[in-house]
Design a protein around this motif. Structure first.
Motif, PDB file in Angstrom:
ATOM      1  N   ILE A  89       0.826  -1.205   0.000  1.00 53.60           N
ATOM      2  CA  ILE A  89       0.000   0.000   0.000  1.00 53.60           C
ATOM      3  C   ILE A  89       0.861   1.255   0.000  1.00 53.60           C
ATOM      4  CG2 ILE A  89      -1.595   1.363   1.410  1.00 53.60           C
ATOM      5  CD1 ILE A  89      -2.999  -1.222   2.164  1.00 53.60           C
ATOM      6  N   LEU A  90       1.931   1.278   0.774  1.00 49.37           N
ATOM      7  CA  LEU A  90       2.790   2.459   0.800  1.00 49.37           C
ATOM      8  C   LEU A  90       3.519   2.646  -0.522  1.00 49.37           C
ATOM      9  CD1 LEU A  90       4.263   2.387   4.430  1.00 49.37           C
ATOM     10  CD2 LEU A  90       2.356   3.743   3.517  1.00 49.37           C
ATOM     11  N   SER A  91       3.815   1.553  -1.205  1.00 49.88           N
ATOM     12  CA  SER A  91       4.400   1.664  -2.542  1.00 49.88           C
ATOM     13  C   SER A  91       3.399   2.266  -3.517  1.00 49.88           C
ATOM     14  CB  SER A  91       4.857   0.289  -3.032  1.00 49.88           C
ATOM     15  OG  SER A  91       5.408   0.384  -4.334  1.00 49.88           O
ATOM     16  N   ALA A  92       2.127   1.836  -3.402  1.00 49.15           N
ATOM     17  CA  ALA A  92       1.086   2.428  -4.240  1.00 49.15           C
ATOM     18  C   ALA A  92       0.959   3.914  -3.954  1.00 49.15           C
ATOM     19  CB  ALA A  92      -0.253   1.727  -3.992  1.00 49.15           C
ATOM     20  N   ARG A  93       1.037   4.274  -2.697  1.00 50.54           N
ATOM     21  CA  ARG A  93       0.945   5.693  -2.331  1.00 50.54           C
ATOM     22  C   ARG A  93       2.080   6.491  -2.967  1.00 50.54           C
ATOM     23  NH1 ARG A  93      -1.337   9.376   0.796  1.00 50.54           N
ATOM     24  NH2 ARG A  93      -0.067  10.965   1.782  1.00 50.54           N
ATOM     25  N   ARG A  94       3.292   5.953  -2.936  1.00 50.20           N
ATOM     26  CA  ARG A  94       4.422   6.665  -3.548  1.00 50.20           C
ATOM     27  C   ARG A  94       4.172   6.902  -5.030  1.00 50.20           C
ATOM     28  NH1 ARG A  94       7.356   3.345  -0.011  1.00 50.20           N
ATOM     29  NH2 ARG A  94       7.703   1.772  -1.631  1.00 50.20           N
ATOM     30  N   ALA A  95       3.623   5.895  -5.702  1.00 52.45           N
ATOM     31  CA  ALA A  95       3.359   6.032  -7.137  1.00 52.45           C
ATOM     32  C   ALA A  95       2.325   7.115  -7.401  1.00 52.45           C
ATOM     33  CB  ALA A  95       2.890   4.691  -7.711  1.00 52.45           C
ATOM     34  N   PHE A  96       1.251   7.143  -6.615  1.00 53.49           N
ATOM     35  CA  PHE A  96       0.193   8.120  -6.858  1.00 53.49           C
ATOM     36  C   PHE A  96       0.592   9.521  -6.390  1.00 53.49           C
ATOM     37  CE2 PHE A  96      -2.368   4.364  -7.565  1.00 53.49           C
ATOM     38  CZ  PHE A  96      -3.188   4.780  -8.589  1.00 53.49           C
ATOM     39  N   VAL A  97       1.416   9.613  -5.361  1.00 54.70           N
ATOM     40  CA  VAL A  97       1.910  10.933  -4.944  1.00 54.70           C
ATOM     41  C   VAL A  97       2.855  11.494  -6.001  1.00 54.70           C
ATOM     42  CG1 VAL A  97       3.394  12.116  -3.273  1.00 54.70           C
ATOM     43  CG2 VAL A  97       1.594  10.588  -2.468  1.00 54.70           C
ATOM     44  N   ALA A  98       3.650  10.631  -6.626  1.00 58.60           N
ATOM     45  CA  ALA A  98       4.583  11.075  -7.667  1.00 58.60           C
ATOM     46  C   ALA A  98       3.847  11.610  -8.890  1.00 58.60           C
ATOM     47  CB  ALA A  98       5.505   9.923  -8.069  1.00 58.60           C
ATOM     48  N   HIS A  99       2.628  11.146  -9.106  1.00 61.29           N
ATOM     49  CA  HIS A  99       1.798  11.607 -10.232  1.00 61.29           C
ATOM     50  C   HIS A  99       0.496  12.136  -9.632  1.00 61.29           C
ATOM     51  CE1 HIS A  99       4.636   9.469 -12.829  1.00 61.29           C
ATOM     52  NE2 HIS A  99       4.488   8.425 -12.036  1.00 61.29           N
ATOM     53  N   SER A 100       0.494  13.388  -9.262  1.00 59.16           N
ATOM     54  CA  SER A 100      -0.598  13.952  -8.463  1.00 59.16           C
ATOM     55  C   SER A 100      -1.957  13.895  -9.158  1.00 59.16           C
ATOM     56  CB  SER A 100      -0.280  15.398  -8.089  1.00 59.16           C
ATOM     57  OG  SER A 100      -0.083  16.190  -9.258  1.00 59.16           O
ATOM     58  N   TRP A 101      -1.983  13.769 -10.460  1.00 56.55           N
ATOM     59  CA  TRP A 101      -3.225  13.720 -11.228  1.00 56.55           C
ATOM     60  C   TRP A 101      -3.837  12.317 -11.257  1.00 56.55           C
ATOM     61  CZ3 TRP A 101      -2.433  10.009 -14.802  1.00 56.55           C
ATOM     62  CH2 TRP A 101      -1.095   9.751 -15.151  1.00 56.55           C
ATOM     63  N   ALA A 102      -3.039  11.297 -10.945  1.00 54.81           N
ATOM     64  CA  ALA A 102      -3.430   9.914 -11.210  1.00 54.81           C
ATOM     65  C   ALA A 102      -4.596   9.443 -10.350  1.00 54.81           C
ATOM     66  CB  ALA A 102      -2.230   8.981 -11.030  1.00 54.81           C
ATOM     67  N   ALA A 194       0.111  20.646   2.943  1.00 55.42           N
ATOM     68  CA  ALA A 194      -0.483  19.367   3.308  1.00 55.42           C
ATOM     69  C   ALA A 194      -1.943  19.325   2.906  1.00 55.42           C
ATOM     70  CB  ALA A 194      -0.353  19.130   4.807  1.00 55.42           C
ATOM     71  N   VAL A 195      -2.386  18.158   2.470  1.00 53.69           N
ATOM     72  CA  VAL A 195      -3.777  17.997   2.079  1.00 53.69           C
ATOM     73  C   VAL A 195      -4.679  18.005   3.302  1.00 53.69           C
ATOM     74  CG1 VAL A 195      -5.433  16.420   1.012  1.00 53.69           C
ATOM     75  CG2 VAL A 195      -3.173  16.729  -0.005  1.00 53.69           C
ATOM     76  N   VAL A 196      -4.197  17.442   4.396  1.00 60.63           N
ATOM     77  CA  VAL A 196      -5.047  17.313   5.574  1.00 60.63           C
ATOM     78  C   VAL A 196      -5.098  18.577   6.412  1.00 60.63           C
ATOM     79  CG1 VAL A 196      -4.744  14.832   5.755  1.00 60.63           C
ATOM     80  CG2 VAL A 196      -3.125  16.330   6.892  1.00 60.63           C
ATOM     81  N   GLY A 197      -4.527  19.633   5.917  1.00 56.00           N
ATOM     82  CA  GLY A 197      -4.520  20.891   6.653  1.00 56.00           C
ATOM     83  C   GLY A 197      -3.111  21.431   6.620  1.00 56.00           C
ATOM     84  N   GLN A 198      -2.961  22.720   6.508  1.00 56.56           N
ATOM     85  CA  GLN A 198      -1.639  23.302   6.332  1.00 56.56           C
ATOM     86  C   GLN A 198      -0.731  22.853   7.459  1.00 56.56           C
ATOM     87  OE1 GLN A 198      -1.342  27.567   6.453  1.00 56.56           O
ATOM     88  NE2 GLN A 198       0.238  27.551   4.893  1.00 56.56           N
ATOM     89  N   GLY A 199       0.328  22.144   7.106  1.00 53.01           N
ATOM     90  CA  GLY A 199       1.290  21.717   8.076  1.00 53.01           C
ATOM     91  C   GLY A 199       1.144  20.297   8.548  1.00 53.01           C
ATOM     92  N   CYS A 200      -0.005  19.675   8.344  1.00 54.70           N
ATOM     93  CA  CYS A 200      -0.106  18.270   8.719  1.00 54.70           C
ATOM     94  C   CYS A 200       0.815  17.457   7.807  1.00 54.70           C
ATOM     95  CB  CYS A 200      -1.535  17.763   8.561  1.00 54.70           C
ATOM     96  SG  CYS A 200      -2.660  18.379   9.822  1.00 54.70           S
ATOM     97  N   ASP A 201       1.451  16.474   8.377  1.00 50.85           N
ATOM     98  CA  ASP A 201       2.323  15.596   7.605  1.00 50.85           C
ATOM     99  C   ASP A 201       1.449  14.528   6.950  1.00 50.85           C
ATOM    100  OD1 ASP A 201       4.046  13.593   6.731  1.00 50.85           O
ATOM    101  OD2 ASP A 201       5.517  14.017   8.289  1.00 50.85           O
ATOM    102  N   ASP A 202       1.163  14.684   5.674  1.00 52.93           N
ATOM    103  CA  ASP A 202       0.271  13.760   4.981  1.00 52.93           C
ATOM    104  C   ASP A 202       0.725  12.315   5.111  1.00 52.93           C
ATOM    105  OD1 ASP A 202      -1.265  15.851   4.191  1.00 52.93           O
ATOM    106  OD2 ASP A 202      -0.643  15.838   2.103  1.00 52.93           O
ATOM    107  N   GLN A 203       2.021  12.092   4.923  1.00 51.30           N
ATOM    108  CA  GLN A 203       2.528  10.729   4.973  1.00 51.30           C
ATOM    109  C   GLN A 203       2.369  10.130   6.369  1.00 51.30           C
ATOM    110  OE1 GLN A 203       3.408   9.081   2.319  1.00 51.30           O
ATOM    111  NE2 GLN A 203       3.973   7.182   3.378  1.00 51.30           N
ATOM    112  N   PHE A 204       2.682  10.914   7.386  1.00 49.21           N
ATOM    113  CA  PHE A 204       2.535  10.430   8.760  1.00 49.21           C
ATOM    114  C   PHE A 204       1.083  10.087   9.055  1.00 49.21           C
ATOM    115  CE2 PHE A 204       1.495  11.068  13.202  1.00 49.21           C
ATOM    116  CZ  PHE A 204       2.458  10.290  13.841  1.00 49.21           C
ATOM    117  N   GLU A 205       0.176  10.996   8.672  1.00 46.87           N
ATOM    118  CA  GLU A 205      -1.238  10.757   8.945  1.00 46.87           C
ATOM    119  C   GLU A 205      -1.736   9.513   8.214  1.00 46.87           C
ATOM    120  OE1 GLU A 205      -2.478  12.292  11.265  1.00 46.87           O
ATOM    121  OE2 GLU A 205      -1.329  14.143  11.406  1.00 46.87           O
TER     122      GLU A 205
END
Length: 236
Positions: A89-102, A194-205
């Motif tokens: 799942i985290l690998s999938a996340r890396r792929a989709f974060v790398a291509h923000s439109w995907a 951050a998507v979850v609010g300015q400053g939230c660490d998206d990856q951590f959340e």
């Protein structure tokens, strides 16, 4: 430069080359600006040449998602189910974060492609071979939802400028009416963008929530949980 352009034109046009060029172009100019004409210009061909490889833009978009899916790491052999699912799942996340439109394009498809189905099948298989019943696996998939693809949808859109507007209004409005919201909002320093609010660490959340889910799934597996006989819709 002219020689380079000629060399590009001499390169055979294939479906894979078209799709990969489209992915790179979308990364560069955004998915909204992507068009068959713009892609043809990028490849140095006439637009009609593209239609030998993709029937239309919708088919192009579907193929682009498959290219992004191809960047996901294969399952790790011999891993325990939780570690294997987490890494996948985290690998999938890396792929989709790398291509923000995907993520947007994937969620707009009416049905999954064989590539997407293969990924889903591999994740489901990790649960099944990890000792999960079909029944529990079914509910696990519902609980994961789009998170299985590394994608989450936040409750509110943190559009540019929205946080600064909220901060300006908060002292006059929020402290009394919404004390716990204000307490929480002021408790954590957030990073920009951050998507979850300015400053939230998206990856951590994302990982925080994923780990909570995986731990809960394991607890249910150990308990031999079954939905048979469970009451539904009674707020249990």
């Amino acid at each position: 430069m002219a020689q380079q352009a000629k060399a590009v034109r001499r390169t055979p046009l294939t479906r894979d080359r078209v799709l990969r060029a489209a992915v790179a172009l979308a990364d560069d100019i955004g998915i909204e600006a992507l068009s068959m004409r713009r892609l043809a210009q990028e490849l140095g061909v006439v637009p009609m040449a593209l239609y030998k490889h993709v029937a239309n833009k919708e088919q192009l978009l579907t193929g682009m998602v498959d290219v992004v899916m191809g960047e996901i790491d294969p399952p790790a052999p011999g891993a325990d189910w939780k570690g294997a699912v987490r890494r996948r799942i985290l690998s999938a996340r890396r792929a989709f974060v790398a291509h923000s439109w995907a993520a947007q394009v994937l969620q707009s498809r009416s049905s999954p492609t064989p590539v997407v189905l293969a990924y889903m099948d591999s994740v489901i298989g990790m649960f099944r071979t990890g000792g999960f019943s079909v029944d529990l696996t079914h509910h696990v998939m519902h609980a994961l939802g789009s998170r299985m693809m590394g994608i989450t949808q936040e409750l509110f859109d943190a559009s540019p400028g929205r946080d600064s507007q909220a901060q300006a209004v908060a002292p006059q409005v929020g402290a009394v009416e919404f004390p716990y919201v204000m307490e929480l909002a002021g408790a954590v320093a957030h990073d920009e963008g951050a998507v979850v609010g300015q400053g939230c660490d998206d990856q951590f959340e994302f990982e925080f929530a994923l780990d909570l889910l995986l731990d809960g799934f394991e607890r249910l597996r150990q308990q031999g949980w079954s939905s048979v006989g469970c009451s539904r819709g009674e707020g249990r």
